[in-house]
Design an enzyme around this catalytic site. Structure first.
Site, mmCIF file in Angstrom:
data_model
loop_
_atom_site.group_PDB
_atom_site.id
_atom_site.type_symbol
_atom_site.label_atom_id
_atom_site.label_comp_id
_atom_site.label_asym_id
_atom_site.label_seq_id
_atom_site.Cartn_x
_atom_site.Cartn_y
_atom_site.Cartn_z
ATOM 1 N N GLU A 51 43.802 60.825 -13.558
ATOM 2 C CA GLU A 51 43.518 60.876 -12.127
ATOM 3 C C GLU A 51 42.622 59.717 -11.702
ATOM 4 O O GLU A 51 41.604 59.438 -12.341
ATOM 5 C CB GLU A 51 42.796 62.178 -11.748
ATOM 6 C CG GLU A 51 42.441 62.206 -10.264
ATOM 7 C CD GLU A 51 41.545 63.365 -9.857
ATOM 8 O OE1 GLU A 51 41.144 64.173 -10.723
ATOM 9 O OE2 GLU A 51 41.248 63.457 -8.651
ATOM 10 N N ASP A 67 25.209 59.858 -16.100
ATOM 11 C CA ASP A 67 24.836 59.191 -14.855
ATOM 12 C C ASP A 67 23.331 59.277 -14.723
ATOM 13 O O ASP A 67 22.760 60.366 -14.727
ATOM 14 C CB ASP A 67 25.531 59.910 -13.688
ATOM 15 C CG ASP A 67 25.173 59.291 -12.334
ATOM 16 O OD1 ASP A 67 25.770 59.723 -11.330
ATOM 17 O OD2 ASP A 67 24.314 58.397 -12.274
ATOM 18 N N ASP A 79 20.121 58.100 -12.411
ATOM 19 C CA ASP A 79 19.865 57.635 -11.064
ATOM 20 C C ASP A 79 18.363 57.463 -10.877
ATOM 21 O O ASP A 79 17.594 58.381 -11.124
ATOM 22 C CB ASP A 79 20.432 58.705 -10.129
ATOM 23 C CG ASP A 79 20.393 58.303 -8.677
ATOM 24 O OD1 ASP A 79 19.403 57.670 -8.256
ATOM 25 O OD2 ASP A 79 21.344 58.626 -7.963
#
Lengths: 403, 455
Positions: B73, B141, B143
């Site tokens: 995807e 991830d 941040d």
């Protein structure tokens, strides 16, 4: 057992509970009858709980807990036998391998308050995928993808296998049920199966019903009188900072849905707050989609159900988050302050803190409820929407009595 | 000289453009559809992304899975905030053409599903999750805004060279642990374009992990619990620390704390700041002592040593002097260091196979910077403020002239990033995919032979 788990009982308490329940329900003078009862009831439950994702998840969780405790009670021989039956890809360390990692193994053992491994202890080298629980808790030494598991941690290995095996079996059972058996048995087993499963899970508050739905102008008032502490905290933070991170938006948003706030009102409510910080344009662009998603108006149109206490208690709020269960996630100081803001006397707060120390977070919340509403709550709180419903019921009864 | 912090690849290559020359260009900084169109036409490495996502299945090997790439995807976020999920493609050309045509402001990569995502509705009727993710890289991830409570130089979306060491620390700790503890080898680190980094672990073993196993790895890394509602954020109690924790502390955290962050962030220079640290000491007589001392003193300017270093030394001395027997104090210094340095992951990103993550080499709409790979071996040299921007790159293309019409990123500042991506990550990855495919193929052949002989 489900009740015991939701009340935050510790592992050995659960173990004692299991033994007690076993004695109460499964005893029979004839040992083979005991085994039959055990086997039959397991398969009956498989049939009853295979039919939806939620039911399967619940059953897997209960059955795995039960298995874990029964396994622990077995002798070392039986445990070893079960391990080989499950064909676990483990390898016992040779002496030289052991010497090479001995020091690190000792360090791990000390970090989790376990006895130090010796040359005689059996240590297994297992691909880490097989023991996710142990990896998650940093309870094993890890080297190049292998976890070094002590004999007494072996239960975890077997439980994972059991769980995976049962999970697959449940899916297959469901397939067979839907494709054949349900129809064939519609006069015999099907009505029984359907009745059995609904009696265990409490209401999920996905369709707010009898009590009056609330609108935006009511929110501040009902938040003050009827929200449980977790939702009050989120609500207050939202009013204060005009923002909540994702976890908080989900927990509070779904709760409000369960309480009867309609989608349009919800959108207006969140918009008023968020636009003070990020502006209406950004709200419409980035946040309104998720609210509609929660109400089942976007994407795969799942109508999400509000979180139960169990789910909220086990969540992991991080930096900048305000969701979770305050009875669990707040420091004592902050919890006391929050309780006092709700109008709880310091003596009651002492009782509440006592419950918290014993990790009975839902009982702590129940105590708070009882103190604020000056009445007892026998059922015990296990869902924030339940707290709200009960609270509103009481308040409405009182206002009606006063008229 | 410009330095993108890549390893010594192409040391002989002369940088055509100095930083100053790039800046003088006539193309204004910014991010818009026109720039992006050019970027996708000339610079975005379509083929490399395709090769990566194919994991060797685009070759000629008999064991290849021709449906593999088509089951991945992609999701595009377009200019008008339209969000297209479940995009899939059957070839490099299809992928490239769709990107050029739609000009997405953001490209996300999702999992490989059991069937082509475009056909998912057909399978939904069968029930029981026949349409589900079957492979997905293990991703992380990180941040910078999650560190807002421990950095004073910036907050929110900003990053600077004073707080960037926090990312360096995260990369070092996580990269080493993924390789050493978990045995992974094919790891790609990418700048997220603004304030953080992403990590893609691409070993076959990693791609096949289920959600529970991913959650276990995320929890293995989790040390930091709690937020402003509960005091103690890091708890390292216990007679010993797990080897991963003690190693991270000794090899990375302590060093960076004492040599970079203590002074760079001036963690002890003002009352507000040092009080935050003193509040982490569970013994009031000790914290009170230090508080008094620091409130009273203001070192005369002839002192050479930085006040933060001096005070940290005093704090350590009291807590580690050996006179302290209380178990909660034993690890207090480490806990403080952990609070200010230890990597803060977004758990949800790592735990779920179906979580979408931005593709490398995208351009960040808010900064115009390209999401370039970071070399973990030299991550301390990475400078987020000098990552090539869209405008700069287009300027370079302009100056290179029409003779370079087809060579795209070569000769621009993007060249180093793409060639690093290829030589340090993609080639070794594809090589190991080939080996894996070979051995799977041989095993299957042997099994076939056994089966046909065994009766």
């Amino acid at each position: 057992m489900s009740d015991g788990l939701s009340r935050g009982k510790k592992p050995d308490e659960i173990g004692a509970l299991v033994t007690e329940l076993w004695k109460e329900h499964m005893q029979h003078p004839n040992p083979s009858d005991v085994m039959n009862k055990d086997i039959i009831s397991h398969f009956v439950l498989r049939l009853v709980y295979c039919r939806t994702e939620d039911l399967r998840k619940w059953f897997l969780s209960m059955e795995t807990t039960l298995f874990r405790h029964r396994f622990r009670l077995e002798s070392l021989e039986v445990q070893r036998m079960l391990m080989s039956e499950f064909k676990l890809p483990f390898k016992a360390l040779s002496n030289s391998e052991f010497e090479a990692v001995k020091e690190k193994l000792g360090q791990v053992a000390r970090s989790i308050n376990q006895p130090l491994p010796t040359v005689d202890s059996t240590i297994f080298k297992v691909p880490f995928e097989e023991v996710p629980e142990l990896v998650a808790g940093r309870r094993v030494y890890m080297l190049k993808g292998d976890a070094y598991v002590a004999m007494n941690q072996v239960a975890s290995l077997v439980v994972t296998q059991f769980r995976s095996h049962l999970s697959k079996a449940l899916v297959l059972t469901n397939r067979k049920w839907t494709s054949m058996i349900q129809e064939q048995e519609k006069d015999r087993l099907t009505p029984i199966v359907e009745a059995l499963s609904s009696s265990y899970l409490g209401p999920d508050y996905s369709q707010p019903k009898e009590y009056a739905e609330i609108s935006i102008k009511d929110i501040d008032r009902v938040a003050n009188s009827s929200f449980p502490l977790c939702m009050r905290h989120l609500f207050d933070k939202l009013r204060e900072e005009h923002h909540l991170k994702h976890g908080g938006r989900m927990q509070l948003g779904l709760f409000l849905k369960g309480v009867g706030l309609k989608l349009d009102d919800a959108l207006a409510f969140w918009r008023v707050e968020f636009s003070k910080k990020v502006g209406t344009e950004k709200f419409d662009k980035e946040y309104s989609y998720n609210i509609r998603h929660n109400y089942g108006k976007e994407g795969k149109r799942t109508d999400y159900t509000p979180y139960s206490c169990q789910r909220i208690i086990t969540s992991t709020p991080g930096v900048g988050d305000h969701h979770g269960c305050p009875y669990r996630h707040f420091s004592e100081e902050n919890l006391r302050a929050a309780l006092s803001k709700m109008g709880v006397s310091s003596r009651t707060a002492d009782d509440v803190m006592d419950k918290v120390r014993h990790r009975h977070y839902q009982l702590a919340c129940t105590l708070t409820f009882e103190a604020i509403h000056s009445c007892s709550c026998d059922a015990g709180i296990n869902h924030p929407n339940q707290y709200f419903t009960e609270s509103q019921k009481i308040l409405q009864q009182r206002s009606q009595a006063a008229e | 000289m410009t330095d993108k912090g890549n390893n010594g690849v192409d040391e002989m290559q002369v940088d055509v453009y100095t930083h100053e020359q790039r800046k003088k260009g006539s193309i204004p900084e910014g991010f818009n559809a026109d720039y992006l169109k050019l970027y996708y036409a000339k610079l975005f490495p379509h083929v490399e992304i395709f090769k990566w996502m194919s994991y060797g299945n685009d070759g000629k090997h008999p064991a290849r899975d021709t449906s593999y790439f088509g089951r991945r995807e992609f999701s595009f976020t377009l200019d008008n905030d339209v969000y297209l999920r479940f995009q899939s493609f059957n070839s490099a050309a299809e992928l490239e053409n769709s990107i050029k045509e739609k000009c997405p402001f953001k490209i996300d990569i999702g999992p490989v599903y059991s069937v082509d995502p475009a056909k998912r509705h057909a399978y939904a009727q069968a029930g029981d999750n026949v349409f589900k993710p079957v492979e997905r890289e293990l991703v992380f991830d990180i941040d910078m805004s999650d560190y807002d409570d421990v950095r004073y130089c910036c907050s929110g979306a900003d990053v600077c060279l004073s707080c960037w060491p926090l990312m360096t620390i995260a990369i070092k700790v996580i990269d080493f642990t993924l390789r050493e503890d978990f045995g992974f080898n094919h790891i790609l680190w990418v700048y997220s374009g603004r304030r953080g980094v992403h990590c893609w672990v691409c070993d076959g073993r990693a791609r096949r992990l289920n959600n529970e196993q991913r959650a276990a790895i995320a929890d293995y890394f989790r040390v930091y619990k709690g937020n402003e509602n509960s005091h103690r954020k890091v708890s390292l109690a216990g007679p010993a620390m797990h080897p991963f924790i003690s190693r991270s502390y000794a090899d990375v955290l302590k060093l960076f704390f004492e040599e970079k962050l203590l002074c760079g962030q001036e963690l002890l220079s003002t009352e507000e700041r040092f009080q935050m640290i003193l509040d982490m000491i569970p013994d009031e007589s000790i914290s009170g002592q230090l508080q008094e001392r620091w409130k009273a003193s203001w070192r005369p300017s002839m002192s050479k040593e930085d006040i933060n270093i001096v005070r940290w030394g005093q704090l350590k001395h009291i807590l580690q002097s050996g006179k302290q027997k209380a178990p909660v104090l034993r690890r207090c210094v480490e806990e403080i260091v952990f609070t200010y340095t230890y990597p803060r992951l977004d758990m949800e990103v790592t735990k779920h196979m179906n979580h979408l993550l931005k593709a490398p080499f995208c351009v960040h709409p808010k900064t115009g910077r390209v999401c370039v790979p970071i070399d973990p071996e030299h991550c301390e040299d990475f400078d987020p403020t000098s990552v090539p921007s869209l405008a700069e790159l287009l300027e370079e293309l302009n100056m290179a002239g029409s003779s370079n019409a087809d060579s795209g990123w070569e000769g621009t500042s993007l060249a180093k990033s793409v060639s690093f991506f290829k030589s340090s990550f993609l080639q070794p990855l594809l090589k190991s995919c080939k080996v894996e495919m070979e051995s799977k193929y041989n095993d299957a052949k042997i099994q076939e032979m056994k089966n046909s002989m065994s009766w």
